[in-house]
Design an enzyme around this catalytic site. Structure first.
Site, PDB file in Angstrom:
ATOM      1  N   GLN A   9       0.723  -1.125   0.007  1.00 10.25           N
ATOM      2  CA  GLN A   9      -0.021  -0.371   0.002  1.00 10.25           C
ATOM      3  C   GLN A   9       0.839   1.360  -0.113  1.00 10.25           C
ATOM      4  OE1 GLN A   9      -3.468  -0.507   2.474  1.00 10.25           O
ATOM      5  NE2 GLN A   9      -4.194   1.400   2.337  1.00 10.25           N
ATOM      6  N   SER A  94       3.781  -6.587   2.622  1.00 14.06           N
ATOM      7  CA  SER A  94       2.380  -6.286   3.209  1.00 14.06           C
ATOM      8  C   SER A  94       1.231  -6.924   2.316  1.00 14.06           C
ATOM      9  CB  SER A  94       2.048  -5.013   3.723  1.00 14.06           C
ATOM     10  OG  SER A  94       0.797  -4.828   4.439  1.00 14.06           O
ATOM     11  N   LEU A  95       0.092  -6.357   1.999  1.00 10.63           N
ATOM     12  CA  LEU A  95      -0.668  -6.854   0.843  1.00 10.63           C
ATOM     13  C   LEU A  95      -0.065  -7.382  -0.475  1.00 10.63           C
ATOM     14  CD1 LEU A  95      -1.617  -5.472  -2.050  1.00 10.63           C
ATOM     15  CD2 LEU A  95      -2.063  -3.355  -0.484  1.00 10.63           C
ATOM     16  N   ARG A 119      -9.928  -7.639   3.528  1.00  8.80           N
ATOM     17  CA  ARG A 119      -8.820  -7.151   4.160  1.00  8.80           C
ATOM     18  C   ARG A 119      -8.756  -5.730   4.525  1.00  8.80           C
ATOM     19  NH1 ARG A 119      -3.192  -5.963   3.698  1.00  8.80           N
ATOM     20  NH2 ARG A 119      -1.600  -7.037   4.921  1.00  8.80           N
ATOM     21  N   HIS A 203      -0.258  -3.375  10.892  1.00  8.11           N
ATOM     22  CA  HIS A 203       0.484  -4.250  11.419  1.00  8.11           C
ATOM     23  C   HIS A 203       0.897  -3.804  12.917  1.00  8.11           C
ATOM     24  CE1 HIS A 203       1.066  -5.928   7.410  1.00  8.11           C
ATOM     25  NE2 HIS A 203       1.294  -4.663   7.039  1.00  8.11           N
ATOM     26  N   GLN A 252       0.164 -11.972   9.959  1.00  6.96           N
ATOM     27  CA  GLN A 252       0.549 -10.829   9.135  1.00  6.96           C
ATOM     28  C   GLN A 252      -0.217  -9.370   9.607  1.00  6.96           C
ATOM     29  OE1 GLN A 252      -0.544  -9.174   5.630  1.00  6.96           O
ATOM     30  NE2 GLN A 252       1.201  -9.953   4.458  1.00  6.96           N
TER      31      GLN A 252
END
Length: 311
Positions: A9, A94-95, A119, A203, A252
């Site tokens: 992101q 991440s994503l 998500r 996170h 995660q």
């Protein structure tokens, strides 16, 4: 050895994917499948904006994935390149870990889009607007950032969220705790502390409701063994078992993105070439972590053609 990388992101921008869609039927097919999976003209939002809607977490996450996978699809279909033949590993920030799993066929494209939509929605809903914050500590190593977070927490949440390497660590948590950490960082010699323009504190432990939502969704999702192992954010180690992958994706949501360690581990495993798809964000990070690595970031049709010729 080579690894294919997928961005996270913050790499979204109005206009993303538009030129590629105009140039390739294979790119258009990716965008159309994602649009259908989400019952939304996400491709139009990507191409035309407005930027504030594209930046919404629930839109940005599937959009970044779609753009990266369209880039890979063009390389595969028009460049004749098979991921399994040209990459030993995949990884994503991440994503981007979902994009990496989709690229390696552990998840199909429609499932990936729906999981990322969920998500994004779940992460946004986990914390009231304004209650959380994230900040980048520039000129801090991970151990220093963790120590600052521990001292700043004072009963609230303050965690190292992203270890991006090159002296950049992103912290996340309750707004007041992150602000205390920013003050402490200046006292402890960190070069700069920059509050990030994000809509939620990703996170960190505040994301636990989102982790629970993803656990339920992933339990019902069809996850297969990837064509090549994926380096997981939370372990900085390769994974290939579907049940392990599910667990790692859940962890995660609240865990640290161990990007520096992931790149170091891939380099130590023999990876010398890194290819980023859909943005030019991870490439510079990799060079700061592994200066001798060969790194290329692929966005345009010309860059795809050049990579296909080189491979």
């Amino acid at each position: 050895m080579r690894a294919f990388l997928f961005p996270g992101q913050g790499s979204q921008a109005v206009g993303m994917g538009a030129d590629l869609a105009a140039a390739s039927v294979h790119a258009r097919a990716v965008f159309e499948e994602v649009d259908e999976a989400l019952s939304q003209k996400l491709s139009r939002l990507m191409a035309e904006g407005p930027a504030e809607d594209l930046t919404l977490t629930e839109n940005a996450q599937p959009a970044i994935m779609a753009n990266a996978l369209a880039t890979l699809r063009v390389l595969e279909q028009e460049g004749g390149v098979r991921l399994a033949d040209k990459a030993e590993f995949v990884a994503g920030h991440s994503l981007g870990e979902y994009s990496a799993l989709c690229a390696a066929q552990a998840l199909d494209l429609s499932t990936t889009a729906r999981l990322l939509r969920l998500r994004g929605e779940a992460m946004q809903a986990a914390v009231p607007i304004g209650a959380g914050a994230m900040a980048a500590l520039l000129g801090a190593d991970f151990a220093l950032a963790e120590a600052i977070c521990a001292d700043a927490a004072q009963g609230e949440v303050c965690q190292a969220a992203n270890d991006n390497g090159g002296g950049q660590v992103v912290i996340s948590g309750n707004k007041a705790a992150v602000e205390r950490a920013m003050v402490l960082s200046k006292e402890r010699g960190v070069k700069r502390a920059v509050l990030l323009a994000v809509s939620a504190p990703f996170h960190c432990a505040l994301m636990q409701p989102a982790a629970e939502a993803m656990a339920k969704a992933l339990a019902e999702a069809d996850v297969r063994s990837p064509l090549v192992p994926v380096y997981a954010n939370v372990t900085a180690a390769p994974a290939a078992d579907p049940d392990v992958i599910r667990d790692l994706l859940v962890r995660q949501v609240t865990g640290t993105v161990r990007w520096r360690e992931s790149v170091e581990a891939m380099w130590d495993a023999g990876v010398t070439d890194f290819v980023e798809f859909g943005a030019k964000v991870l490439g510079p990070m990799v060079k700061r972590i592994a200066p001798d690595a060969n790194v290329v970031s692929i966005v345009t049709m010309n860059e795809i053609e050049a990579l296909a010729a080189a491979l």
